[in-house]
Design a protein around this motif. Sequence first.
Motif, PDB file in Angstrom:
ATOM      1  N   SER A 103       0.832  -1.205   0.000  1.00 48.24           N
ATOM      2  CA  SER A 103       0.000   0.000   0.000  1.00 48.24           C
ATOM      3  C   SER A 103       0.866   1.255   0.000  1.00 48.24           C
ATOM      4  N   ARG A 104       1.897   1.262   0.853  1.00 45.65           N
ATOM      5  CA  ARG A 104       2.776   2.436   0.905  1.00 45.65           C
ATOM      6  C   ARG A 104       3.536   2.587  -0.409  1.00 45.65           C
ATOM      7  N   HIS A 105       3.976   1.478  -0.985  1.00 42.19           N
ATOM      8  CA  HIS A 105       4.682   1.548  -2.268  1.00 42.19           C
ATOM      9  C   HIS A 105       3.792   2.186  -3.333  1.00 42.19           C
ATOM     10  N   GLY A 106       2.531   1.796  -3.372  1.00 36.86           N
ATOM     11  CA  GLY A 106       1.613   2.369  -4.352  1.00 36.86           C
ATOM     12  C   GLY A 106       1.449   3.868  -4.178  1.00 36.86           C
ATOM     13  N   ARG A 107       1.349   4.311  -2.938  1.00 33.57           N
ATOM     14  CA  ARG A 107       1.205   5.749  -2.680  1.00 33.57           C
ATOM     15  C   ARG A 107       2.480   6.499  -3.074  1.00 33.57           C
ATOM     16  N   TYR A 108       3.636   5.885  -2.780  1.00 32.89           N
ATOM     17  CA  TYR A 108       4.892   6.522  -3.168  1.00 32.89           C
ATOM     18  C   TYR A 108       5.011   6.632  -4.680  1.00 32.89           C
TER      19      TYR A 108
END
Length: 521
Positions: A485-490
């Motif tokens: 999820s964090r990777h997608g936001r980044y």
Amino acid sequence: MADYLMGLDFGTGGAKGCIIDISGTVLGFSYEELPLIHEHAGWSEHDSGRYWPAACRIIQTCLAQSHVKPQEIRGVAISSALPSLVMVDKAHRPLERAYNLMDRRAIGEVEWLKANIGEERLFQTSGYRVEDHPALVNLLWEKRNRPDSFQRVHKALTIDGYITLKLTGKPTLHYSAAAFYGVAYNVRERRFDEEMLEEIGISPALLPDLHDCDEIVGEVTREAAEATGLAAGTKVAAGQVDCNASWLGAGAVEVGDFQSNLGTVGNFGIIHKDLDYMFSDIGRIMMSFPYTVDSSSTYVTVPTTITGGQTIRYLRDNFSKIEVETERILGVSSYDLLNFEAEKVPLGCDGLIVLPFLMGERTPIWDSFARGVVFGLSLNHTKGHLVRAMMEAVAFAMYDSYRLVREAGLKVNLPMVLNEGGAVSRLWRQIITDVFDVPIVLAGRRTGAPFGDALLAGVASGVLPDYSVSREWFHGIERMEPDASRHGRYMEIFALYKKLYEHLKQDFRDLAELRDRLSAK
């Protein structure tokens, strides 16, 4: 009598050294920060007169801490951050200030080389982009701008080459550093192209002799022994690039091994044996050079953002007087205090994005004109927002190269090992984990590059059988896994980060021209 080994490293931001025994135990360690001099736009220098006194103090401190007898040290090796340039006269005295790897002054010389030698010929010879201002480019700048001083230059050395000269009296250059001379260094044939040197007007006599990294190039002289406390006759190895030293010391000895440093620059390295890759479409926008482990046939690709950990040092030195004073009084690290402020800030920094190009940029954009940008600054943003935004920006800058390297198909062994400098920050490590979308571990030993130098000294002197002991000695700690999820936001932020640079690319050039016009008035 016991056997001990010593390593010294001169990075861009500081110098350090250590003494180890043959089981890999660190017995003595010392570090000194090196002041950076930025008196002109695009220039980055050290006071070259500081190098040798710093080396002497570090060696003496390590000897005192370790209680090792000088005659029991079997070998010494030195590394340094590259490209760097220390010019010395016939008496081995430094001339002018030293160039460090952030210096970008020789833009005119780059354009001259492209016009008169040809960009493709330069690349096919050296495997190195001339935009990075390797040592031969900076020598051209010296010849054109300080001709009187240039006439006194006897040898053009790296920082580690200068320390090796002071220890042994011999001007030398190891093959892993030779690539950073660029231009006329033929990386395939491992020699300087004298015909091209003649064309550009640099005498081959200015260049030191070439050696394998683990070749013994000399012994500590009596004069150096008196200055350092080492024993006269101690063997000195040719040396290595500082990032190679860091990664070698943390077990990187096999093809595909993948490590990262967050020192002054931010970079990562992937070991391979594919010389042709260096000349491929992707290879030509990266940086590759010989690796310490068999420097005749092993290479490391090292994508690099010029101001990695330096971005946080910049914030500390210029905007963090309270944190610095707190460190002086209470002994609490000013960097830890800045990290604490950044930990309060959410992913994406409430809409704050930084372009971390404070001294231009290397891979993959190769833009000497690029400069730092803070985008989206608002009254709700704090210093903590700026610190975290800098951390995210450096992660984006390195990821920009990583995605291209993976597309090119280089073998990559996971987890990635984070090694020196800002990697001590748990927050920064988590940001990199999530941006890269790979698991990472932190090198358990925090000695860094001088440990790898001591290991090199051990192999060169015959005290250690080979480099495989580094793998045995290494242990990784604090493994982190990426969060999808964090990777997608980044990646959403990264897309805007890339768009910002493209929008500003020409504006950076216009700004440089405007600055030059105004300064001339």
